[in-house]
Design a protein around this motif. Structure first.
Motif, PDB file in Angstrom:
ATOM      1  N   ILE A 152      75.157  -3.237  12.333  1.00 28.69           N
ATOM      2  CA  ILE A 152      75.777  -3.595  11.050  1.00 28.69           C
ATOM      3  C   ILE A 152      74.722  -4.152  10.090  1.00 28.69           C
ATOM      4  O   ILE A 152      74.716  -3.810   8.902  1.00 28.69           O
ATOM      5  N   ALA A 153      73.829  -5.001  10.597  1.00 35.07           N
ATOM      6  CA  ALA A 153      72.778  -5.556   9.746  1.00 35.07           C
ATOM      7  C   ALA A 153      71.902  -4.446   9.185  1.00 35.07           C
ATOM      8  O   ALA A 153      71.528  -4.471   8.006  1.00 35.07           O
ATOM      9  N   LEU A 194      71.463  -3.999   5.209  1.00 30.17           N
ATOM     10  CA  LEU A 194      70.185  -4.386   4.607  1.00 30.17           C
ATOM     11  C   LEU A 194      69.335  -3.203   4.154  1.00 30.17           C
ATOM     12  O   LEU A 194      68.436  -3.364   3.341  1.00 30.17           O
ATOM     13  N   LYS A 195      69.601  -2.034   4.708  1.00 27.73           N
ATOM     14  CA  LYS A 195      68.832  -0.824   4.383  1.00 27.73           C
ATOM     15  C   LYS A 195      67.342  -1.038   4.662  1.00 27.73           C
ATOM     16  O   LYS A 195      66.936  -2.027   5.248  1.00 27.73           O
ATOM     17  N   ALA A 196      66.522  -0.121   4.241  1.00 28.04           N
ATOM     18  CA  ALA A 196      65.104  -0.119   4.599  1.00 28.04           C
ATOM     19  C   ALA A 196      64.350  -1.349   4.112  1.00 28.04           C
ATOM     20  O   ALA A 196      63.528  -1.903   4.844  1.00 28.04           O
ATOM     21  N   THR A 197      64.609  -1.789   2.900  1.00 29.97           N
ATOM     22  CA  THR A 197      63.825  -2.901   2.365  1.00 29.97           C
ATOM     23  C   THR A 197      64.000  -4.177   3.178  1.00 29.97           C
ATOM     24  O   THR A 197      63.055  -4.950   3.332  1.00 29.97           O
ATOM     25  N   GLY A 198      65.173  -4.408   3.722  1.00 38.77           N
ATOM     26  CA  GLY A 198      65.413  -5.611   4.507  1.00 38.77           C
ATOM     27  C   GLY A 198      65.172  -5.454   5.988  1.00 38.77           C
ATOM     28  O   GLY A 198      65.084  -6.436   6.717  1.00 38.77           O
ATOM     29  N   ALA A 233      73.005   2.485  17.368  1.00 43.52           N
ATOM     30  CA  ALA A 233      72.167   1.559  16.608  1.00 43.52           C
ATOM     31  C   ALA A 233      70.786   2.160  16.359  1.00 43.52           C
ATOM     32  O   ALA A 233      70.216   2.013  15.276  1.00 43.52           O
ATOM     33  N   ILE A 234      70.259   2.867  17.349  1.00 41.88           N
ATOM     34  CA  ILE A 234      68.966   3.545  17.192  1.00 41.88           C
ATOM     35  C   ILE A 234      69.075   4.616  16.109  1.00 41.88           C
ATOM     36  O   ILE A 234      68.192   4.768  15.265  1.00 41.88           O
ATOM     37  N   GLY A 235      70.180   5.352  16.107  1.00 41.85           N
ATOM     38  CA  GLY A 235      70.390   6.379  15.084  1.00 41.85           C
ATOM     39  C   GLY A 235      70.473   5.790  13.688  1.00 41.85           C
ATOM     40  O   GLY A 235      69.939   6.352  12.730  1.00 41.85           O
ATOM     41  N   THR A 236      71.115   4.646  13.567  1.00 40.91           N
ATOM     42  CA  THR A 236      71.209   3.978  12.270  1.00 40.91           C
ATOM     43  C   THR A 236      69.833   3.527  11.801  1.00 40.91           C
ATOM     44  O   THR A 236      69.483   3.677  10.628  1.00 40.91           O
ATOM     45  N   GLU A 274      63.862   6.402   7.946  1.00 40.91           N
ATOM     46  CA  GLU A 274      63.394   7.761   7.628  1.00 40.91           C
ATOM     47  C   GLU A 274      62.050   8.021   8.308  1.00 40.91           C
ATOM     48  O   GLU A 274      61.925   7.843   9.506  1.00 40.91           O
ATOM     49  N   GLY A 275      61.047   8.448   7.581  1.00 46.14           N
ATOM     50  CA  GLY A 275      59.758   8.833   8.159  1.00 46.14           C
ATOM     51  C   GLY A 275      59.062   7.733   8.925  1.00 46.14           C
ATOM     52  O   GLY A 275      58.263   7.994   9.831  1.00 46.14           O
TER      53      GLY A 275
END
Length: 131
Positions: A9-10, A14-18, A51-54, A60-61
């Motif tokens: 969930i985090a 938070l997406k990539a930046t967090g 969770a690994i997939g998320t 991404e890269g």
């Protein structure tokens, strides 16, 4: 279960930046859960693999540095025909990893495709995985 769910969930929120600065510790945690017996429980395996997939989807890269450690787990999941939920989640997360690292997935493609085809041809695998 609960720990990997909270991290999933985090990651989504938070997406990539967090997440980037925490990704190494998160991946270490996921791999420890799977390697220390958590992988014996289908529900724990399923949740950690999701969770690994998320994480792959968000990074991404930058997920490339984890692929060597993750692919054996995903390939084992593809062969977990008796735990069809794990197999189904592994199929989805392999898609996430492919999208994340794009053409850099090529070294893993032949073995992955072979296992997907074997799973599709296996009569013991729950039909919900192939639909």
């Amino acid at each position: 279960g609960l720990l990997s769910g909270a991290l999933l969930i985090a990651t989504q929120r938070l997406k990539a930046t967090g997440i980037v600065k925490h990704a190494d510790r998160m991946m270490t945690c996921y791999l420890q859960i799977l390697n220390q017996g958590g992988g014996k429980s289908a529900s724990v395996s399923e949740e950690v693999i999701m969770a690994i997939g998320t994480l792959a989807d968000v990074l991404e890269g930058e997920f490339l540095k984890y692929v060597e450690a993750v692919m054996p787990i995903l390939l084992a999941g593809l062969q977990a025909w008796d735990q069809y939920q794990v197999c189904s989640v592994a199929v989805g997360v392999i898609g996430d990893v492919c999208r994340a690292i794009e053409k850099l997935f090529t070294p893993f493609a032949e073995q992955t495709i072979g296992l997907v085809l074997a799973a599709l041809g296996n009569n013991d695998l729950d039909k919900s995985v192939s639909s």
